[in-house]
Design an enzyme around this catalytic site. Structure first.
Site, short mmCIF file in Angstrom:
data_model
loop_
_atom_site.label_atom_id
_atom_site.label_comp_id
_atom_site.label_asym_id
_atom_site.label_seq_id
_atom_site.Cartn_x
_atom_site.Cartn_y
_atom_site.Cartn_z
N ASN A 70 2.70 -0.76 3.07
CA ASN A 70 2.91 -1.17 1.68
C ASN A 70 2.85 0.09 0.81
OD1 ASN A 70 2.89 -2.25 -0.87
ND2 ASN A 70 0.88 -3.25 -0.68
N TRP A 71 4.02 0.55 0.41
CA TRP A 71 4.07 1.80 -0.36
C TRP A 71 3.56 1.63 -1.78
CZ3 TRP A 71 9.52 4.39 0.73
CH2 TRP A 71 9.61 4.69 2.09
N LYS A 72 3.44 0.37 -2.23
CA LYS A 72 3.06 0.09 -3.63
C LYS A 72 4.05 0.80 -4.57
CE LYS A 72 -1.56 -0.78 -1.99
NZ LYS A 72 -3.00 -0.78 -2.20
N GLY A 78 -8.02 1.02 -1.14
CA GLY A 78 -7.88 2.29 -1.85
C GLY A 78 -9.21 2.94 -2.19
N GLY A 97 -1.87 0.77 3.15
CA GLY A 97 -1.48 1.30 1.84
C GLY A 97 -1.32 2.82 1.91
N GLY A 98 -2.35 3.53 1.46
CA GLY A 98 -2.31 4.99 1.34
C GLY A 98 -1.79 5.70 2.59
N GLU A 126 -3.51 -6.69 -5.98
CA GLU A 126 -3.10 -5.98 -7.20
C GLU A 126 -2.22 -6.87 -8.08
OE1 GLU A 126 -1.71 -2.56 -5.06
OE2 GLU A 126 -3.77 -2.09 -4.55
N SER A 131 -8.05 0.21 3.49
CA SER A 131 -8.43 1.54 3.98
C SER A 131 -8.35 1.64 5.51
CB SER A 131 -9.81 1.93 3.46
OG SER A 131 -9.78 2.08 2.06
N GLU A 141 -7.26 -8.82 3.14
CA GLU A 141 -7.50 -7.58 2.43
C GLU A 141 -8.76 -7.70 1.59
OE1 GLU A 141 -3.48 -5.33 2.36
OE2 GLU A 141 -3.89 -6.19 0.41
N HIS A 175 -0.65 -10.22 -3.19
CA HIS A 175 -1.48 -9.02 -3.04
C HIS A 175 -2.53 -8.97 -4.15
CE1 HIS A 175 -2.69 -4.82 -2.81
NE2 HIS A 175 -2.23 -4.85 -1.58
P1 13P Z 1 -5.19 1.09 1.32
O1 13P Z 1 -4.79 1.19 2.78
O2 13P Z 1 -4.71 2.23 0.49
O3 13P Z 1 -6.64 0.80 1.17
O4 13P Z 1 -4.40 -0.19 0.74
C1 13P Z 1 -4.48 -1.40 1.42
C2 13P Z 1 -3.51 -2.34 0.81
O5 13P Z 1 -3.66 -2.75 -0.33
C3 13P Z 1 -2.34 -2.70 1.61
O6 13P Z 1 -1.60 -3.70 1.00
#
Ligand code: 13P
Length: 260
Positions: A9-11, A178, A238-239, A102, A217, A172, A100
């Site tokens: 997930n590149w966000k 993050g 994510g990251g 967010e 994470s 999640e 998600h």
């Molecule tokens: P991180 O891996 O950056 O913690 O993000 C997780 C996430 O929100 C994947 O959708």
């Protein structure tokens, strides 16, 4: 046997230039490895990258699929700024991340709306990746199972048995997204098992075939341990999905943790 998935997930990261570059790097690294037909790779770039990404991964034999990070539930209409499931379908998108944390936090999305999106996405023969998970205070006051059960019931329990078979779930824990903190593999396994049991209570053995991904994470140095857990079928990353080498390292951990 359940499908195993590593989804990136590149966000809101990467424009078409840096995004194309990242996908090409991922493909280059994958070409050096033996693909595992039971481990899918899903890439969820921003909407603006989907069209180019589709061309790059076209004809690949590397088991790579495209995902969107959200969509509207209507197919068309006066919804300025929104993207519909039919538009994604036309771009050969296979998955859509929905619910998600967010989206819930910054855009006030509730499970009643997420449920409509899920149905719409399934109607277009795409697979929803439904995200659920608790806040830090809900973990600390030990209400996390109640919270997750409610999320699942509200978002998923109006689906038919047939529709339920096309769901992927991502657990999640919001406090681990993050932040560099992550659930221990035992904590994650406990919730994944609980999610499967919750689905089983309504859908029976269908629950045994639903991939449940861990997100929060997940990094190259903790992925292996997390993926050895029996109810963890992959990760929503994510990251670490923004660096080809880290993403592929996590994919390798899943590949080696699950037998074909
Ligand atoms: P991180 O891996 O950056 O913690 O993000 C997780 C996430 O929100 C994947 O959708």
């Amino acid at each position: 046997m359940r499908t195993n998935i590593i989804a990136g997930n590149w966000k809101m990261n990467n424009d078409i230039f840096t995004g194309n570059n990242l996908i090409n790097q991922i493909i280059k690294l994958l070409e050096k490895e033996n693909a595992n037909p039971n481990v899918k790779i899903v890439i969820a770039p921003p909407y603006t990258n989907l069209s180019e990404a589709k061309e790059i991964i076209k004809n690949n034999t590397l088991n790579i699929y495209l995902s969107a990070q959200n969509c509207h539930y209507e197919d068309k209409g006066a919804f300025t700024g929104e993207i519909s499931p039919s538009m994604l379908d036309a771009l050969s998108v296979s998955y859509v991340i929905l619910g998600h944390s967010e989206r819930r936090l910054y855009f006030n999305e509730k499970d009643t709306i997420i449920a409509k999106k899920i149905t719409s996405v399934i109607n277009h023969k795409m697979t929803p990746i439904y995200c659920c998970g608790e806040l830090l205070e809900e973990r600390e006051n030990n209400t996390y199972k109640t919270v997750i059960k409610k999320q699942i019931e509200e978002a998923l329990f109006s689906l038919s048995n047939e529709q339920m078979q096309s769901i992927v779930i991502a657990y999640e824990p919001v406090w681990a997204i993050g932040t560099g903190k992550n659930a221990t593999s035992q904590e994650a396994q406990e919730v994944h098992q609980f999610i499967r049991q919750t689905i089983k209570s309504k859908y029976g053995t269908i629950a045994d075939n639903i991939p449940i991904l861990y997100g929060g994470s997940c990094k190259p140095d903790n992925a292996q341990e997390i993926f050895t857990m029996p109810d963890i079928d992959g990760g929503l990353i994510g990251g670490a999905s923004l660096k080809a080498s880290e993403f592929i390292s996590i994919w390798k951990s899943l590949k080696s943790s699950k037998t074909i």
